[in-house]
Design a protein around this motif. Structure first.
Motif, PDB file in Angstrom:
ATOM      1  N   ASP A  28      -7.402  24.322   2.922  1.00  0.00           N
ATOM      2  CA  ASP A  28      -6.963  25.689   2.620  1.00  0.00           C
ATOM      3  C   ASP A  28      -7.976  26.726   3.093  1.00  0.00           C
ATOM      4  O   ASP A  28      -7.716  27.922   3.008  1.00  0.00           O
ATOM      5  CB  ASP A  28      -6.801  25.883   1.103  1.00  0.00           C
ATOM      6  N   MET A  75      -9.473  31.841   2.428  1.00  0.00           N
ATOM      7  CA  MET A  75      -8.440  30.859   2.105  1.00  0.00           C
ATOM      8  C   MET A  75      -7.116  31.328   2.697  1.00  0.00           C
ATOM      9  O   MET A  75      -6.865  32.527   2.819  1.00  0.00           O
ATOM     10  CB  MET A  75      -8.328  30.618   0.599  1.00  0.00           C
ATOM     11  N   ARG A  76      -6.309  30.341   3.109  1.00  0.00           N
ATOM     12  CA  ARG A  76      -5.024  30.682   3.714  1.00  0.00           C
ATOM     13  C   ARG A  76      -3.998  30.915   2.609  1.00  0.00           C
ATOM     14  O   ARG A  76      -3.672  29.997   1.866  1.00  0.00           O
ATOM     15  CB  ARG A  76      -4.514  29.518   4.575  1.00  0.00           C
ATOM     16  N   THR A  77      -3.495  32.112   2.528  1.00  0.00           N
ATOM     17  CA  THR A  77      -2.516  32.411   1.484  1.00  0.00           C
ATOM     18  C   THR A  77      -1.187  32.771   2.129  1.00  0.00           C
ATOM     19  O   THR A  77      -1.088  32.899   3.347  1.00  0.00           O
ATOM     20  CB  THR A  77      -2.965  33.599   0.596  1.00  0.00           C
ATOM     21  N   ILE A  78      -0.182  32.970   1.293  1.00  0.00           N
ATOM     22  CA  ILE A  78       1.130  33.336   1.828  1.00  0.00           C
ATOM     23  C   ILE A  78       1.098  34.728   2.439  1.00  0.00           C
ATOM     24  O   ILE A  78       2.012  35.124   3.146  1.00  0.00           O
ATOM     25  CB  ILE A  78       2.226  33.257   0.741  1.00  0.00           C
ATOM     26  N   ARG A  79       0.057  35.503   2.152  1.00  0.00           N
ATOM     27  CA  ARG A  79      -0.073  36.840   2.750  1.00  0.00           C
ATOM     28  C   ARG A  79      -1.055  36.837   3.910  1.00  0.00           C
ATOM     29  O   ARG A  79      -1.530  37.882   4.326  1.00  0.00           O
ATOM     30  CB  ARG A  79      -0.581  37.829   1.711  1.00  0.00           C
ATOM     31  N   GLY A  80      -1.426  35.672   4.394  1.00  0.00           N
ATOM     32  CA  GLY A  80      -2.475  35.619   5.407  1.00  0.00           C
ATOM     33  C   GLY A  80      -3.775  35.196   4.757  1.00  0.00           C
ATOM     34  O   GLY A  80      -3.760  34.532   3.733  1.00  0.00           O
ATOM     35  N   VAL A 107      -8.648  25.236  -4.545  1.00  0.00           N
ATOM     36  CA  VAL A 107      -8.422  25.030  -3.121  1.00  0.00           C
ATOM     37  C   VAL A 107      -8.892  23.650  -2.666  1.00  0.00           C
ATOM     38  O   VAL A 107      -9.718  23.022  -3.314  1.00  0.00           O
ATOM     39  CB  VAL A 107      -9.143  26.110  -2.271  1.00  0.00           C
TER      40      VAL A 107
END
Lengths: 482, 314
Positions: free
Chosen positions: A259, A269-274, A255
């Motif tokens: 992020d 951490m910011r992920t594609i799922r939130g 990261v």
């Protein structure tokens, strides 16, 4: 291809060669390698060297040389000939390193609590409390398991058969472990027959051990499997390759500060799922940049509020902030006392004799013997800002004398060491080159030392500077098993 | 997967696809520039090439003279031109480098060695003789990255972000090429006995490497109606708008299923794919070819935007 008569460093200094004795017989642990080297042809070795260089270039193992913008992705030279360490030598080093890292962690705990060692008069208060690497914000805080420096690279040099010395303790964010691992992979690819003829202790478990170590220091409130992430400054950092490599090998996220976010009393951490929780952050950015709210406000690399979260015990930072005080070059001179104070034992590994310019008598000695000494800045690194006495000009010595008098506390001096040599492939043939050694140590629920390390080699004939920023290379390091 | 990782994979694939398309356009421009125009000169039409590449305004803003040398340099090597092949390859590689752990070794090696080799080229030494060879090489390298991805990448979220980058970029490119030359594809050309436009149709097909495919598929001479149908509606043609949408929509669906999110991008992508499947060329021509292409470009860009929002690209 190895002609023993031509095997010399090219200068008059007599130094310890790890392969050949003065009568050109091979030391026991090098016997097989020596015989093998004698059977190789120069063209065969050159072809292997070219193959190795191509492997590294393709992998994008790159290194930024500061001050050379156009060359910001230069390859660190890799030398094909392995450095061999016997099982007995390694056992000695391992014991010495473990003792030292335990003592240094105890020292960190102490100076960020009651400072018993200062009260006992074993080290001057000024050295700790007046040191710019001392982080008052860490006072009274208890990191998980009491560990401050989890990942350590201890720089060791050798001058004779039994003469091992610690040159530096790197307790902040030591780098180079990816070279240890890739060097080994490359050697196994290039010279399987040599591995078959030796019993080389494996190093490939390092990423797994690193992950175990990181998970073992998760915050006490963490339930379930602790989530680990590696924090990098980004692709323009000189060690980016290593950050990506380690994250990949451990199977955890790599990261950047952007992020991450501190929210609801946790690090995410910011992920594609939130958002997803992070419990342990192996940060490869310096203390000053980790949190713009608590340290340098102009830092774009860190995470606002991260340090407060850390102090609240909601996330673990590895290594802890403030560990730099223990590998400060001015503190270095006191490490033997530190080891004795916290372990009650004599230090197993010796320090290099060190003169502290802050002390009048020692300064006097340094100024009188500049020609023989290596002078270093207390906070310098990477081989910059140092004077190598025997190689210096009168003018350079006069400059340094001036600088030492103006700011004595900023300098230490050490005798020039006759660093041991190992065989290296030097274009036309094989010759001895000076080396040092950085084994990698992990401290978590227990101390783990991977059998091996990064050997840095001064590829220029006669040179004593092994730093990659100054033309040094690396080689694979083989610890033999009994 | 981090939002930034998804974004980097998407843009890595887009930039590589863009580099490949630019290489193809530059090759066509080069070819046209050496064909006599029957009036003592050459057919040279760099303006159309730059327009198809979507960078004519950027070039004109420079106020430089437009000729083969300046156009090719602009398309290939110009560091100040955001979409030069050089910058596309560098951006593809830097995006890949930022998410090194999400790539396979094969993909990284394809990206990295392409950039290292391209960066070592001295533009001054690439004469007309080597130009075609260099552009062929760029297309091969793009193929290598794609092959490495198809052959080695786990079919998880990362794969779908790569796919979306590739096909959104490809659809955009094909639509732009058609948009620049839409007039020569209107039915009126055929009615006028458009032999004179033969080379224009040929150029359009070459811009998407489809001359051979067209002949094989239609077994017929070039007709504007068929050229338009081939590049817009044929599901067999791997650079047609329909083909791109046939890949975009399922990847959006897979991502939505894996993550439980992505509703906005999936709605846009499915609608566009469904419309292309349900329409025919007559309908498009009635509606207006130009209008259709413009609308496609806008909706394709909207999918890209929704993707970035749905999956927290930044």
């Amino acid at each position: 291809m190895l002609k023993t008569q031509a095997y010399n460093t090219g200068n008059d200094t007599v130094c310890f060669d790890e392969m050949l004795r003065a009568d050109f017989s091979a030391r026991e642990c090098y016997r097989t390698l020596f015989e093998w080297l004698q059977r190789q042809s120069p063209s065969g070795i050159r072809a292997k060297q070219a193959e190795a260089d191509a492997i590294f270039r393709r992998l994008g193992i790159t290194f930024a040389v500061y001050g050379a913008a156009e060359a910001n992705e230069r390859l660190i030279p890799f030398d094909l000939i392995p450095r061999v360490i016997s099982a007995a030598e390694w056992r000695f080093l391992e014991r010495g390193i473990e003792q030292r890292v335990r003592a240094l962690n105890a020292f960190l705990h102490d100076i960020y609590h009651r400072q018993e060692i200062v009260r006992a008069g074993r080290i001057p208060s000024e050295l700790v409390n007046g040191n710019s690497a001392f982080l008052p914000q860490m006072m009274g805080f208890d990191p998980p398991r009491g560990v401050y420096s989890h990942i350590i690279g201890t720089d060791i040099v050798r001058t004779e058969e039994d003469g091992f010395f610690v040159l530096e303790d790197n307790l902040r964010t030591p780098s180079g472990v990816s070279y240890m691992l890739e060097n080994r992979e490359t050697m196994m690819h290039l010279f399987p027959e040599l591995f078959a003829a030796h019993r080389v202790a494996p190093v490939e478990r390092y990423p797994e051990l690193l992950r175990q170590t990181l998970q073992s220091v998760a915050p006490s409130g963490c339930d379930g499997e602790p989530a680990v992430a590696v924090l990098t400054p980004g692709i323009y950092n000189s060690a980016y390759f290593e950050h990506a490599f380690l994250a990949d090998q451990m199977g955890v996220e790599l990261v950047q500060g952007s992020d991450l976010v501190v929210e609801d009393g946790a690090l995410w951490m910011r992920t594609i799922r939130g958002r997803a929780r992070v419990d342990v952050l192996y940060r490869r950015i310096d203390d000053a940049f980790i949190d713009p709210l608590n340290f340098r406000p102009d830092s774009m690399l860190g995470v606002p509020g991260l340090f407060d979260l850390y102090r609240a015990g909601r996330v673990t930072l590895v290594n802890a902030p403030g560990t730099g005080i223990a590998d400060d070059k001015a503190v270095y001179a006191y490490v033997p006392d530190i080891v004795e104070f916290y372990t009650g034992e004599k230090p197993i590994l010796k320090n290099v004799q060190t003169f502290r310019c802050s002390i009048a008598e020692e300064r006097g000695h340094v100024l009188e013997h500049l020609e023989e000494l290596v002078v270093k800045e207390v906070h310098g690194s990477g081989g910059y800002g140092m004077l190598i006495g025997p190689r210096s000009t009168r003018q350079q010595r006069a400059d340094f004398a001036e600088r030492i008098r103006a700011n004595p506390g900023n300098y230490i001096a050490q005798p020039t060491l006759a660093l041991s040599t190992c065989p290296a492939f030097a274009g036309s043939g094989i010759g001895p080159r000076h080396v040092d050694l950085r084994p990698f140590v992990l401290v978590g629920d227990r101390v783990r030392v991977v059998p091996g390390g990064l050997t840095r080699v001064a590829l220029k004939k006669g040179s004593l500077v092994v730093n990659s920023s100054q033309g040094g290379g690396t080689k694979d390091t083989w610890v033999l098993e009994d | 997967m981090l939002g930034r990782t998804a974004s980097s994979l998407f843009w890595m694939a887009r930039y590589m696809e863009r580099a490949e398309n630019l290489a193809r356009l530059a090759q066509v421009g080069h070819r046209v520039s050496i064909i006599p125009d029957g009036m003592g000169g050459y057919r040279e039409d760099w303006k159309a090439t730059l327009a198809s590449a979507g960078c004519l305004p950027a070039f004109e803003a420079r106020g430089a003279k437009l000729d083969a040398a300046t156009a090719q340099n602009f398309l290939l090597f110009d560091r100040a031109h955001a979409s030069s092949i050089r910058n596309c390859l560098e951006n593809a590689r830097n995006n890949g480098r930022a998410v090194r752990t999400a790539l396979t070794r094969e993909m990284w090696e394809a990206l990295n060695s392409t950039w290292i080799e391209f960066a070592a080229i001295d533009p001054a030494e690439v004469g007309p003789g080597r130009m075609v060879e260099l552009l062929d090489w760029v297309r091969q390298r793009s193929g290598q990255l794609r092959g490495a991805m198809l052959g080695s990448l786990l079919r998880d979220e990362g794969f779908h972000f790569c796919q979306l980058g590739t096909f959104i970029e490809r659809g955009d490119n094909t639509a732009r090429i058609l948009d620049v030359k839409y007039n020569v594809l209107l039915p009126v050309n055929e009615a006028l006995g458009g032999e004179r436009n033969q080379h224009q149709w040929d150029t359009i097909l070459r811009s998407v490497s489809a001359v051979g495919a067209y002949r094989y598929f239609y077994r017929d001479r070039l007709r504007p109606r068929q050229v338009a149908e081939f590049l817009i509606l044929r599901p067999e043609m791997p650079r047609s708008l329909r083909f791109c949408c046939d890949f975009i929509a399922p990847s959006l669906g897979a991502l939505a299923e894996m993550t439980g999110g992505g509703a906005a991008s999936l709605a846009l992508g499915s609608a566009l794919a469904a419309e292309l499947r349900g329409t025919d060329l007559d309908t498009i021509l009635r509606h207006g070819l130009r209008e259709f292409l413009q609308e496609f470009l806008g909706r394709n860009a909207a999918i890209s935007g929704a993707l970035a929002t749905d999956y927290h690209f930044d």
